[in-house]
Write a protein that holds these residues in place. Structure first.
Motif, PDB file in Angstrom:
ATOM      1  N   PHE A 249       0.876  -1.033   0.366  1.00 18.65           N
ATOM      2  CA  PHE A 249      -0.174   0.062  -0.003  1.00 18.65           C
ATOM      3  C   PHE A 249       1.203   0.735   0.117  1.00 18.65           C
ATOM      4  N   VAL A 250       2.121   1.355   0.936  1.00 21.52           N
ATOM      5  CA  VAL A 250       2.795   1.936   1.122  1.00 21.52           C
ATOM      6  C   VAL A 250       3.455   2.291  -0.246  1.00 21.52           C
ATOM      7  N   ALA A 251       4.114   1.027  -0.728  1.00 18.94           N
ATOM      8  CA  ALA A 251       4.360   2.052  -2.338  1.00 18.94           C
ATOM      9  C   ALA A 251       4.307   2.120  -3.201  1.00 18.94           C
ATOM     10  N   ALA A 252       2.507   1.579  -3.153  1.00 19.13           N
ATOM     11  CA  ALA A 252       1.771   2.137  -4.551  1.00 19.13           C
ATOM     12  C   ALA A 252       1.239   4.056  -4.051  1.00 19.13           C
ATOM     13  N   PHE A 253       1.623   3.744  -2.660  1.00 16.97           N
ATOM     14  CA  PHE A 253       1.034   5.737  -2.531  1.00 16.97           C
ATOM     15  C   PHE A 253       2.259   6.626  -2.744  1.00 16.97           C
ATOM     16  N   ILE A 254       2.739   6.256  -2.325  1.00 11.45           N
ATOM     17  CA  ILE A 254       3.746   6.824  -2.011  1.00 11.45           C
ATOM     18  C   ILE A 254       4.930   6.876  -3.593  1.00 11.45           C
ATOM     19  N   GLY A 255       5.187   8.721  -4.249  1.00 12.26           N
ATOM     20  CA  GLY A 255       5.693   8.420  -5.452  1.00 12.26           C
ATOM     21  C   GLY A 255       4.889   9.287  -6.523  1.00 12.26           C
ATOM     22  N   SER A 256       5.392   9.332  -7.034  1.00  7.52           N
ATOM     23  CA  SER A 256       4.286   9.678  -7.667  1.00  7.52           C
ATOM     24  C   SER A 256       5.245  10.100  -9.364  1.00  7.52           C
TER      25      SER A 256
ATOM     26  N   VAL B 139       5.492 -13.141  -4.895  1.00 10.73           N
ATOM     27  CA  VAL B 139       5.589 -12.302  -4.556  1.00 10.73           C
ATOM     28  C   VAL B 139       5.438 -10.762  -5.607  1.00 10.73           C
ATOM     29  N   VAL B 140       5.708  -9.527  -5.094  1.00  9.81           N
ATOM     30  CA  VAL B 140       5.694  -8.989  -5.749  1.00  9.81           C
ATOM     31  C   VAL B 140       6.417  -8.268  -6.144  1.00  9.81           C
ATOM     32  N   LEU B 141       6.520  -7.508  -7.063  1.00  4.79           N
ATOM     33  CA  LEU B 141       8.484  -7.279  -7.200  1.00  4.79           C
ATOM     34  C   LEU B 141       7.711  -5.703  -7.770  1.00  4.79           C
ATOM     35  N   GLY B 142       8.529  -4.846  -7.626  1.00  6.20           N
ATOM     36  CA  GLY B 142       8.306  -3.461  -6.828  1.00  6.20           C
ATOM     37  C   GLY B 142       9.007  -2.399  -7.491  1.00  6.20           C
ATOM     38  N   VAL B 143       9.697  -1.244  -8.811  1.00  6.23           N
ATOM     39  CA  VAL B 143      10.607  -0.734  -9.400  1.00  6.23           C
ATOM     40  C   VAL B 143       9.580   0.713  -9.836  1.00  6.23           C
ATOM     41  N   ARG B 144      10.646   1.757  -8.832  1.00  7.66           N
ATOM     42  CA  ARG B 144      10.444   2.622  -9.274  1.00  7.66           C
ATOM     43  C   ARG B 144       9.837   3.503 -10.764  1.00  7.66           C
ATOM     44  N   PRO B 145       9.086   4.123 -11.683  1.00 11.03           N
ATOM     45  CA  PRO B 145       9.268   4.711 -13.051  1.00 11.03           C
ATOM     46  C   PRO B 145      10.560   5.516 -13.072  1.00 11.03           C
ATOM     47  N   GLU B 146      11.114   5.770 -12.286  1.00  8.46           N
ATOM     48  CA  GLU B 146      12.554   6.433 -12.072  1.00  8.46           C
ATOM     49  C   GLU B 146      13.664   6.089 -12.014  1.00  8.46           C
ATOM     50  N   SER B 147      13.635   4.608 -11.385  1.00  9.33           N
ATOM     51  CA  SER B 147      14.411   3.551 -11.097  1.00  9.33           C
ATOM     52  C   SER B 147      15.153   3.049 -13.221  1.00  9.33           C
ATOM     53  N   LEU B 148      14.156   3.132 -13.928  1.00  9.03           N
ATOM     54  CA  LEU B 148      13.892   2.719 -14.812  1.00  9.03           C
ATOM     55  C   LEU B 148      14.359   3.229 -16.631  1.00  9.03           C
ATOM     56  N   HIS B 149      15.766   2.395 -16.936  1.00 13.77           N
ATOM     57  CA  HIS B 149      16.191   3.474 -17.735  1.00 13.77           C
ATOM     58  C   HIS B 149      16.543   3.133 -19.391  1.00 13.77           C
ATOM     59  N   VAL B 150      16.269   4.123 -20.204  1.00 10.92           N
ATOM     60  CA  VAL B 150      15.794   3.433 -22.046  1.00 10.92           C
ATOM     61  C   VAL B 150      17.194   3.945 -22.203  1.00 10.92           C
ATOM     62  N   GLY B 151      17.406   2.664 -22.731  1.00 14.22           N
ATOM     63  CA  GLY B 151      18.724   2.986 -23.270  1.00 14.22           C
ATOM     64  C   GLY B 151      20.161   2.138 -23.247  1.00 14.22           C
ATOM     65  N   GLY B 152      20.580   1.672 -23.233  1.00 14.47           N
ATOM     66  CA  GLY B 152      21.598   0.959 -22.788  1.00 14.47           C
ATOM     67  C   GLY B 152      22.722   0.981 -21.191  1.00 14.47           C
ATOM     68  N   VAL B 153      22.094   1.868 -20.447  1.00 16.76           N
ATOM     69  CA  VAL B 153      21.977   1.951 -19.386  1.00 16.76           C
ATOM     70  C   VAL B 153      22.041   1.187 -17.872  1.00 16.76           C
ATOM     71  N   GLY B 154      23.472   0.295 -17.701  1.00 16.29           N
ATOM     72  CA  GLY B 154      23.006  -0.355 -16.106  1.00 16.29           C
ATOM     73  C   GLY B 154      22.472  -1.981 -16.600  1.00 16.29           C
ATOM     74  N   PRO B 155      22.256  -2.212 -16.409  1.00 10.80           N
ATOM     75  CA  PRO B 155      21.837  -3.863 -16.472  1.00 10.80           C
ATOM     76  C   PRO B 155      21.148  -4.181 -17.022  1.00 10.80           C
ATOM     77  N   ALA B 156      20.008  -5.441 -17.752  1.00  9.49           N
ATOM     78  CA  ALA B 156      19.119  -5.439 -18.542  1.00  9.49           C
ATOM     79  C   ALA B 156      18.547  -5.233 -17.481  1.00  9.49           C
ATOM     80  N   PHE B 157      16.908  -4.576 -17.838  1.00 11.09           N
ATOM     81  CA  PHE B 157      15.453  -5.446 -17.523  1.00 11.09           C
ATOM     82  C   PHE B 157      14.746  -6.029 -18.860  1.00 11.09           C
ATOM     83  N   GLY B 158      14.065  -5.089 -19.478  1.00 14.26           N
ATOM     84  CA  GLY B 158      13.444  -6.080 -19.967  1.00 14.26           C
ATOM     85  C   GLY B 158      14.058  -5.228 -21.576  1.00 14.26           C
ATOM     86  N   GLU B 159      13.167  -5.985 -22.328  1.00 18.67           N
ATOM     87  CA  GLU B 159      12.147  -4.799 -23.704  1.00 18.67           C
ATOM     88  C   GLU B 159      11.271  -5.025 -23.937  1.00 18.67           C
ATOM     89  N   CYS B 160      11.121  -3.465 -24.576  1.00 19.68           N
ATOM     90  CA  CYS B 160       9.610  -3.023 -24.248  1.00 19.68           C
ATOM     91  C   CYS B 160       8.954  -2.010 -25.036  1.00 19.68           C
TER      92      CYS B 160
END
Lengths: 432, 362, 299
Positions: B229-236, B272-293
């Motif tokens: 609940f808090v995870a979804a509530f806090i952060g916009s 489980v539920v994996l939570g990742v904030r939109p600002e933690s996702l990066h488009v392009g080649g930086v950082g470990p891979a998350f996925g193709e979108c």
């Protein structure tokens, strides 16, 4: 456009139909209005039965309408001023309404029919009653109901107090009333010995005592007031002393809302001086348990006489009618002994013809016999002045009311009050 | 000194309990914000502190004094209402002076205090006006002025900025914060807007359905939300939440996407539920891979761009996906809808929650 | 004028007609009459002639009439003052939540269903000196030893008397529900948060009443007072039926005086002049009300 057209059409058609219907009934029937007496349905039934008899005999159609007592005065006032009027009606206060109506409206003189239809007026009717249909030498119709006021008292209380028989004179009134007045230990009155009268019209209480003292209110021509005299002083002193000196009369009896009948029935009032004969009818009908505990008597005598108050109503014709001859025929029909008796029985009112009063109906109860006797001493309350009803109005501000109130209740200077009343009354008479 | 201790407080209306055993400690001078969705009980709790609602059970203690039974006026608390509740027939001056006048303070003192408060809030030129002649923001400040003038132990704010437009809200937020820094009065503030909470609070208390989900500093709540609940509530915009399981150091979403995890990821066989904030996702080649979108909608906001995307496959290669995720990019690049991009993320920024209880997994 | 307009006028016409015929025309005719000499008994003989303010001068020279004017004002002020004060209090009672509220409400509103005439009749019986149950109860309780002459006691204290108080009491009783409804509507439109703010500011019950309730009720109160005063000046039924203006003119009010003048004494010109004075008095109230409204709008 259609909505508008349709609405307009509906309105026009509707009102045309209404007018047509209305005028269809305004046929050649004679319009006859009366007030109500006793039970309304019963009264209407009786009148219409009489009317049916009339129609059978003459072929003349008559339409009867009831005018409620609550609006009777207003109705005839309007009639006398030119408002919608019937052809003939049951009316009262001839003098006032004639003066108001003048030559245009209101009651119509029937002089030309008098000899033909009513040749034996003086023999057939009580003189007092005829006063109510004659005005300035003109004849206006037939008196049909009387209102005679006699004396009424509780015989059981009288017996307790050792009084045998009703008081015959003013002095006896005082004596008996004192014996009959009962107070509790705090001085509160439990039973008043005497009340001046039963009618709600306070002024009507003064008149009999004034007459009994020998006084008259005005000259026969209705022009001059004649109340500043010894008789008035005698009458007022008598009434005032009853209230304050002998303390047998309730000081509040001249106020609005004073109702002696429940007091009389409950034993809180022992005697009434000027009692309407309607009380006889009402006590018989509503309080049969009081049978034998009360009785009426003729008025005790004052210094000069034992005149009793009497009023009357009459049948007359209204100016502007197109059916004068038919109306006179109707009135003549109503005035026959058997029909007058029927009216008196239905209304519970005293009749204006000695013949009728001698009948079985008017002698089957002791009080009725008394009433019959009292008619001998009847003194009409009508006066030949149109302003009389204004002079005698029983409201604060009325000339005679104020006189009574000031002298009897407020105990103000009698000479000054009487002089003022005389002056005011004369001014009123001069008005018309 | 004004510390508040809320001790197992409950509130019922009729037979219906709306606040279930809430406990909270508030330090002197702290600016605490109660935040949560409508009906979570935050306003009720605030009103219980104010004395406008009775307390069904439990205690509210201010400076070691149990105030449950004290009427509002004896609690030395001032409140700013959502609708401001200014007396319409009184001037601004009289509105602010009212409480002092009722207390019987001498006129000189009243005038001085009103003047002081008016200066702080920039209301001096408005003192002789009536509320009807003021704008929304001005009325807000008068309401605050009325509270300040009393110099109370405690300020209570009940959603004071809800009736203002967005721009004014931002301005007032900083004004209120500034005021608090200046006066240092203990403050309890209620709002449903988590942005207000994050920007103004010393500590945030997230409430849900009559209970406290988590209380902590804004960064605490942001970095370590204690529940879904808090995870979804806090952060916009809100955190992306993906259902799945953890298998062999990787996260396998219910739709089949496989995302590699760090070594310190929790170990559990439960859903489980994996939570990742939109600002933690990066488009392009930086950082470990998350996925193709696949990018569906591109919302440029000037300084950032919000991208609505669909996860086609996890970083581990296996196809799956179909989950919708939001990406917040701070890179000044123009994106086009309907393009496929590679998205990276630092697994250290992942959050895990137990799918059944919603509680955070470490 | 298009069809829709004509239709609207047609629909409104009946009501307008009735108002004009039964309200405006009689009023104008009566005003005209007040400047004429209109003695019914002399009507046929003299023509009706214009006498300007003569009628007004006549009645204003009458002590009894002057006493009647002052009594009308006193009666109205008393009745309105009491009914509004009690109404303010009872409206709060009706507005509050407590057990048995429905019963209390019914009791408070029941006098409304009684027409003034019937109310007068009932109270006349209740206040009749000898048969009054009130007197009986008072004596049983030992609070009085004699009967209180509610409607007939002529003693006065300044302009006040027991009959006046009795009639005022009945007028208040009959008019209370109307006032309460009015005030209730006003009360329910006051936002609760104002009271809460006052609570926080430290206001007690009386202070909340003075600083929140009364000022917020001001518009409603103004309308109510204007209506009550205008009605009060012209009030007729109770004074006429219960006491006919007595005893000794102590309960006489302008409408009763006017009625007697016209229908008992047949002096319609004086009656019309008295009505003219009532009109003047109510116009003053109207003017005051409108002026206050205007000032409010400016604010």
């Amino acid at each position: 456009m259609t909505i508008l057209r349709r609405t307009a059409l509906a309105v026009v058609l509707g009102s045309t139909a209404a007018i047509a219907a209305g005028s269809a009934t305004a046929q050649d029937a004679v319009e006859f209005w009366t007030m109500t007496y006793g039970d309304q349905l019963n009264w209407k039934g009786e009148v219409e039965a009489l009317i049916d008899g009339f129609t059978e005999e003459t072929g003349i159609e008559v339409r009867h309408e009831i005018v409620p007592w609550g609006s009777a005065f207003q109705t005839y006032l309007t009639v006398s001023q030119g408002g919608a009027a019937p052809d003939c009606a049951d009316m009262y206060w001839l003098h006032s309404f004639s003066a108001i109506g003048g030559d245009q409206h209101g009651p119509m003189p029937l002089n030309e029919y008098r000899d033909e239809y009513f040749p034996t007026l003086e023999e057939d009717f009580y003189a007092g009653a005829l006063q109510d249909v004659l005005w300035q030498d003109d004849f206006y119709g037939i008196p049909w109901r009387g209102d005679i006021r006699a004396f009424i008292y509780r015989t059981d209380f009288a017996e307790e107090a050792g009084i045998d028989g009703p008081p015959q004179t003013w002095d006896e009134i005082v004596e008996d009333a004192k014996a009959l007045t009962v107070r509790d230990e705090n001085g509160n009155v439990e039973r008043w010995g005497f009340a001046y009268g039963t009618a709600t019209n306070v002024v009507s209480w003064l008149l009999p005592y004034y007459w009994q003292a020998g006084g008259t209110m005005m000259t026969d021509d209705g022009q001059t007031a004649t109340i500043d005299n010894e008789a008035m002083r005698t009458a007022l002193t008598f009434m005032r002393d009853l209230m304050w000196e002998h303390q047998v009369v309730n000081p509040d009896s001249l106020e609005a809302g004073y109702d002696p009948q429940p007091l009389f029935v409950n034993g809180q009032l022992a005697m009434v001086g000027s009692a309407e004969q309607a009380w006889g009818v009402e006590l018989d009908r509503d309080y049969p348990q009081l049978e034998g505990q009360w009785a009426m008597a003729t008025s005790p005598a004052g210094p000069e006489n034992s005149d009793s108050f009497s009023g009357a109503g009459y049948f007359g014709v209204l100016r502007g009618s197109d059916h004068v001859e038919e109306c006179v025929q109707l009135i003549e029909y109503m005035s026959r002994d058997e029909n007058m008796l029927r009216l008196a029985q239905a209304a519970g009112t005293v009749s204006t013809k000695p013949e009728v009063m001698a009948s079985e109906f008017w002698s089957d109860r002791p009080w009725k016999i008394v009433v019959g006797e009292a008619l001998q001493d009847a003194h009409t309350s009508q006066h030949p002045a149109p302003a009389w009803s204004a002079i005698a109005t029983p409201e604060p501000g009325g000339i005679l009311y104020d006189l009574m109130y000031d002298v009897i209740v407020l105990q103000e200077d009698m000479d000054a009050s009487i002089a003022e009343a005389q002056e005011r009354m004369q001014a009123e008479l001069d008005r018309s | 000194m004004s510390t508040i201790r809320i001790d197992n407080v409950r509130k019922s209306f009729g037979g219906f309990e709306v606040v279930h055993g809430v406990s909270l400690d508030i330090a002197d001078g702290e600016f605490v914000i109660l935040v949560g969705p409508s009906g979570c009980g935050k306003s009720t709790l605030l009103r219980m502190i104010a004395g406008l609602e009775s307390i069904s059970s439990g205690n509210v203690v201010v400076d070691d004094l149990v105030i449950n039974r004290l009427p509002p006026r004896e609690r030395d608390i001032a409140m700013v209402f959502q609708s401001y509740a200014l007396y319409p027939h009184m001037t601004v001056r009289r509105n602010m002076a009212f409480s002092l006048k009722l207390a019987g303070a001498p006129k000189g003192d009243i005038d001085r205090q009103v003047q002081a408060a008016a200066e702080i809030l920039d209301l001096v030129s408005l003192l002789e006006r009536k509320p009807a002649q003021l704008s929304g923001g001005q009325r807000q400040r008068v309401a605050m002025g009325r509270a300040i003038v009393r110099n109370p132990k405690l300020f209570l704010f009940d959603e004071p900025l809800s009736n203002l437009d967005a721009k004014l809200r931002v301005q007032m937020r900083s004004e209120i914060k500034e005021l608090h820094q200046r006066l240092r009065t203990t403050t309890v503030y209620v709002t449903h807007d988590q942005v207000e909470a994050m920007t103004m609070a010393d500590r945030i208390v997230v409430m849900n359905a009559g209970r406290i989900e988590q209380a902590g500093t804004p960064m605490d709540l942001y970095e370590k939300p204690a529940s879904l609940f808090v995870a979804a509530f806090i952060g916009s915009p809100s955190m992306n939440l993906i259902h799945g399981r953890i298998e062999d150091s990787a996260f396998l979403s219910d739709a089949g996407a496989r995302i590699p995890l760090a070594a310190n990821a929790p170990v559990t066989s439960d859903p489980v539920v994996l939570g990742v904030r939109p600002e933690s996702l990066h488009v392009g080649g930086v950082g470990p891979a998350f996925g193709e979108c696949r990018l569906r909608v591109v919302e440029p906001m000037g300084s950032e761009t919000l991208l609505a995307a669909t996860l086609l496959s996890g970083g581990d290669g296996a196809h799956g996906g179909g989950e919708n995720i939001m990406i917040l990019s701070r890179v000044k690049e123009r994106y086009a809808a309907d393009t496929t991009v590679r998205v990276g993320a630092d697994p250290g920024e992942f959050h895990f929650f137990d799918a059944t209880s919603g509680r955070r997994l470490e | 004028m298009n069809e829709k307009n004509i239709f609207c006028y047609l629909m409104v016409a009946p009501a307008l007609l009735v108002t004009a015929l039964l309200g405006i025309y009689p009023m104008l005719a009566s005003m005209v009459m007040s400047f004429q000499s209109y003695d019914l008994l002399a009507g046929q003989r003299d023509t009706i002639e214009w006498v300007g303010f003569e009628n007004y001068r006549t009645i204003l020279a009458d002590d009894r009439f002057l006493q009647t004017i002052s009594q009308t004002v006193i009666f109205t002020i008393l009745a309105v003052g009491i009914v509004v004060s009690m109404g303010l209090f009872l409206a709060q009672v009706v507005n509050a939540k407590f057990r048995g509220r429905a019963v209390v409400r019914t009791l408070i509103f029941s006098p409304w269903f009684v027409p003034p005439v019937v109310a007068s009749a009932i109270w006349m019986w209740l206040l009749q000196t000898e048969r009054s149950p009130i007197n009986a109860v008072l004596r049983d309780l030992g609070w009085t030893s004699g009967n209180i002459r509610f409607l007939t006691d002529p003693e006065t204290w300044g302009p006040f008397s027991i009959p006046m108080m009795s009639v005022v009491a009945v007028r208040v009783w009959n008019g209370l529900p109307f006032v309460i409804i009015f005030l209730l509507a006003g009360l329910q439109s006051i936002p609760k948060s104002l009271y809460e703010a006052a609570d926080m500011d430290g206001a007690g019950i009386l202070q909340k009443f003075r600083h929140v309730t009364l000022p917020m009720l001001r518009p409603v109160l103004m309308v109510l007072l204007a209506l009550l005063f205008m009605n009060g000046f012209g009030h007729f039924e109770m004074n006429y039926i219960m006491t006919q203006g007595g005893p000794r003119n102590l309960t006489n009010v302008l409408a009763v005086w006017s009625y007697q003048e016209g229908f008992a004494f047949f002096r319609f010109d004086n009656a019309a002049a008295a009505s003219g004075i009532i009109l003047a008095m109510t116009s003053v109230i109207c003017a005051i009300y409108l002026r206050l409204q205007y000032k409010d709008d400016l604010r």
